[in-house]
Design a protein around this motif. Sequence first.
Motif, mmCIF file in Angstrom:
data_model
loop_
_atom_site.group_PDB
_atom_site.id
_atom_site.type_symbol
_atom_site.label_atom_id
_atom_site.label_comp_id
_atom_site.label_asym_id
_atom_site.label_seq_id
_atom_site.Cartn_x
_atom_site.Cartn_y
_atom_site.Cartn_z
ATOM 1 N N TRP A 634 0.824 -1.212 0.000
ATOM 2 C CA TRP A 634 0.000 0.000 0.000
ATOM 3 C C TRP A 634 0.855 1.256 0.000
ATOM 4 C CZ3 TRP A 634 -3.473 -2.185 4.439
ATOM 5 C CH2 TRP A 634 -4.344 -3.135 3.894
ATOM 6 N N GLN A 635 1.914 1.273 0.797
ATOM 7 C CA GLN A 635 2.778 2.445 0.840
ATOM 8 C C GLN A 635 3.451 2.699 -0.499
ATOM 9 O OE1 GLN A 635 5.487 1.876 4.067
ATOM 10 N NE2 GLN A 635 3.947 2.251 5.664
ATOM 11 N N VAL A 636 3.912 1.651 -1.168
ATOM 12 C CA VAL A 636 4.553 1.832 -2.475
ATOM 13 C C VAL A 636 3.538 2.321 -3.497
ATOM 14 C CG1 VAL A 636 5.754 0.627 -4.339
ATOM 15 C CG2 VAL A 636 6.355 0.160 -1.961
ATOM 16 N N GLN A 637 2.308 1.768 -3.457
ATOM 17 C CA GLN A 637 1.279 2.239 -4.377
ATOM 18 C C GLN A 637 0.938 3.705 -4.139
ATOM 19 O OE1 GLN A 637 -1.967 -0.462 -3.822
ATOM 20 N NE2 GLN A 637 -1.139 -2.017 -5.212
ATOM 21 N N GLU A 638 0.897 4.097 -2.873
ATOM 22 C CA GLU A 638 0.608 5.501 -2.570
ATOM 23 C C GLU A 638 1.713 6.414 -3.086
ATOM 24 O OE1 GLU A 638 -0.335 8.301 1.351
ATOM 25 O OE2 GLU A 638 0.089 6.163 1.564
ATOM 26 N N LYS A 639 2.963 6.027 -2.919
ATOM 27 C CA LYS A 639 4.062 6.833 -3.453
ATOM 28 C C LYS A 639 3.989 6.913 -4.969
ATOM 29 C CE LYS A 639 7.269 5.903 0.346
ATOM 30 N NZ LYS A 639 8.568 5.299 0.729
ATOM 31 N N TRP A 640 3.626 5.805 -5.595
ATOM 32 C CA TRP A 640 3.528 5.822 -7.050
ATOM 33 C C TRP A 640 2.431 6.780 -7.528
ATOM 34 C CZ3 TRP A 640 6.353 4.509 -10.999
ATOM 35 C CH2 TRP A 640 5.755 4.422 -12.260
ATOM 36 N N HIS A 641 1.285 6.760 -6.868
ATOM 37 C CA HIS A 641 0.213 7.681 -7.242
ATOM 38 C C HIS A 641 0.620 9.131 -7.008
ATOM 39 C CE1 HIS A 641 -2.646 4.622 -8.246
ATOM 40 N NE2 HIS A 641 -2.587 4.063 -7.040
ATOM 41 N N LEU A 642 1.380 9.395 -5.935
ATOM 42 C CA LEU A 642 1.865 10.754 -5.702
ATOM 43 C C LEU A 642 2.802 11.202 -6.819
ATOM 44 C CD1 LEU A 642 2.535 10.699 -1.847
ATOM 45 C CD2 LEU A 642 0.676 11.854 -3.063
ATOM 46 N N VAL A 643 3.657 10.300 -7.297
ATOM 47 C CA VAL A 643 4.554 10.648 -8.399
ATOM 48 C C VAL A 643 3.755 10.935 -9.661
ATOM 49 C CG1 VAL A 643 6.364 9.727 -9.909
ATOM 50 C CG2 VAL A 643 6.525 9.426 -7.446
ATOM 51 N N GLU A 644 2.712 10.154 -9.909
ATOM 52 C CA GLU A 644 1.881 10.407 -11.088
ATOM 53 C C GLU A 644 1.162 11.750 -10.989
ATOM 54 O OE1 GLU A 644 -0.731 7.122 -11.645
ATOM 55 O OE2 GLU A 644 0.704 6.060 -12.930
ATOM 56 N N ASP A 645 0.645 12.054 -9.791
ATOM 57 C CA ASP A 645 -0.008 13.357 -9.624
ATOM 58 C C ASP A 645 0.986 14.494 -9.823
ATOM 59 O OD1 ASP A 645 -2.308 11.984 -9.085
ATOM 60 O OD2 ASP A 645 -2.103 12.110 -6.898
#
Length: 726
Positions: A634-645
């Motif tokens: 979950w933490q890695v997915q959240e970081k990935w979404h932040l990078v996309e944003d």
Amino acid sequence: MLLPRSVSSERAPGVPEPEELWEAEMERLRGSGTPVRGLPYAMMDKRLIWQLREPAGVQTLRWQRWQRRRQTVERRLREAAQRLARGLGLWEGALYEIGGLFGTGIRSYFTFLRFLLLLNLLSLLLTASFVLLPLVWLRPPDPGPTLNLTLQCPGSRQSQPGVLRFHNQLWHVLTGRAFTNTYLFYGAYRVGPESSSVYSIRLAYLLSPLACLLLCFCGTLRRMVKGLPQKTLLGQGYQAPLSAKVFSSWDFCIRVQEAATIKKHEISNEFKVELEEGRRFQLMQQQTRAQTACHLLSYLRVNILIGLLVVGAISAIFWATKYSQDNKEESLFLLLQYLPPGVIALVNFLGPLLFTFLVQLENYPPNTEVNLTLIWCVVLKLASLGMFSVSLGQTILCIGRDKSSCESYGYNVCDYQCWENSVGEELYKLSIFNFLLTVAFAFLVTLPRRLLVDRFSGRFWAWLEREEFLVPKNVLDIVAGQTVTWMGLFYCPLLPLLNSVFLFLTFYIKKYTLLKNSRASSRPFRASSSTFFFQLVLLLGLLLAAVPLGYVVSSIHSSWNCGLFTNYSAPWQVVPELVALGLPPIGQRALHYLGSHAFSFPLLILLSLVLTVCISQTQANARAIHRLRKQLVWQVQEKWHLVEDLSRLLPEPGPSDSPGPKYPASQASRPQSFCPGFPCPGSPGPQAPRPGPFVVDAAGLRSPCPGQHGAPASARRFRFPSGAEL
């Protein structure tokens, strides 16, 4: 370094100076209770922190100094014990070479052989320390003349006058008759009554085999469970990232060309194993239910066929042993002596070859193929030894048979005056025959085959090729030899010495066969799971050796005219006698209570509670690890979404911002991941590419043409695994 650095550039107001930061960090480290060894600093910085925590003027307590000294001594002793457990560094260079050239799977066989050599040396040391040295040093009193028994043996066999007699000393060495009156066999150990001796040789002789079995059990169990925590905690489908092997496998301390070549082969073998396991995993995921059902039916058919072969082999061993013992006085007795070992060797030679051929027809993964073949070879090998023991018990101890000579003495006293020596000779011949078969097969079969294949060319010789080094067959050979050694600890106490010599020579014979005459398997396998099965097989062999030994020690009457227990109904009877002679009444009552049901039942309940607590703790740890893994995803997915944003919020570069050549996918030059060039675990999958022409690269992957607008460059280079795949 933690040293302060002066910075001449102007700083913004409110920003602390580097000296202030350094002093604050020093104060924090001085008051911290974290051990200096665990701090992530260089050795010079750790010395500075140590001086800050303990100034020169402050004297530490004597208790603290003693505790640190004790910890240092314990650490050094632990390291020395680990070096001793690794076999005193024996064959380290050879094992490194074998592992680099042929992979860790084949190296695990040679490591296992070294472990067996260490067990035999420890068993020999135990027997020599508690039995042989006291027997030579104390010189116990002579037991006197043996009992003169008048045997009534109806229809006893007499030696035929026409029987050929060979007095060749080599033949006596091979059959064990040349060492009948030596300490190699049970019959040569003689002492006086227990009341006249200071040290009980009988008790030491009785407990030494049991202690050897217990020591081997603990060592094997420790070695078996050594790799279980990683497999249990990380899960069955855990695999190390391939990028870690690509970028961190090389050892930059290598300076020799030969070592560099071996390291290259080792890394190549690791990549082969990883790619093979990945391909197998993809094939399993693509199987339909019908294909899975057909696979299970084929698996069942092959195992039933192998089971029938095992039953036939066990029957052949039983009848061969019975025929050899029932025709002791025939003219062909010299050949019949080695009939049971010969049949056992033939069965154990043909069995693994047939099992390997049948298992390979199913196209299993390499690890599954090795383990399944190993299991069936274990069943065949241990069942053959078990049937051999049962046949000897029927012939010598009259188990399941009615004989008049067994009614009065408890064993076939007419044909076997000292039955312990007879059993020891049979096990001695079996051990000798196994080693001679190993030598003969290496130099009379494998070596000529390699010479013929290298000398001639043609379709037949290309099909024949060099022999493949079969790990299951070789493992079962040394396990069978070790099982025979454990079975003979009571009848042939120095058999571990003989087996140690055989194992030492076997290492060099197998190394020569592997490097010069054989070829490695084209499908390399990982050593971790196979090593676990090696230890499991060894535990089964230990159990097979311990059960007959326990039955003989507790229930079978000893020989009347040889050995240490001539006046006892069973060898274990010496223990109650020594307890009655050497312990006071309070100690006797305590031992009687420890052996009663009043102590056994509470102990069983306590062990059940401890086992329940351990199982509950293990399950709780597994649940916690599962939650932590999900949280990491979950933490890695959240970081990935932040990078996309963040990438969507940044302005797109204009035509004038880039002085270089214009590319259609110039926006992909911006980093899209914290893991450049590789997928971050837990990152979302790529977006579906727009329809358009594709090109196929050398790896077989489709990608949009350079002139088309498709998915981002990161999505074209790789596919990100989803959270479910992790």
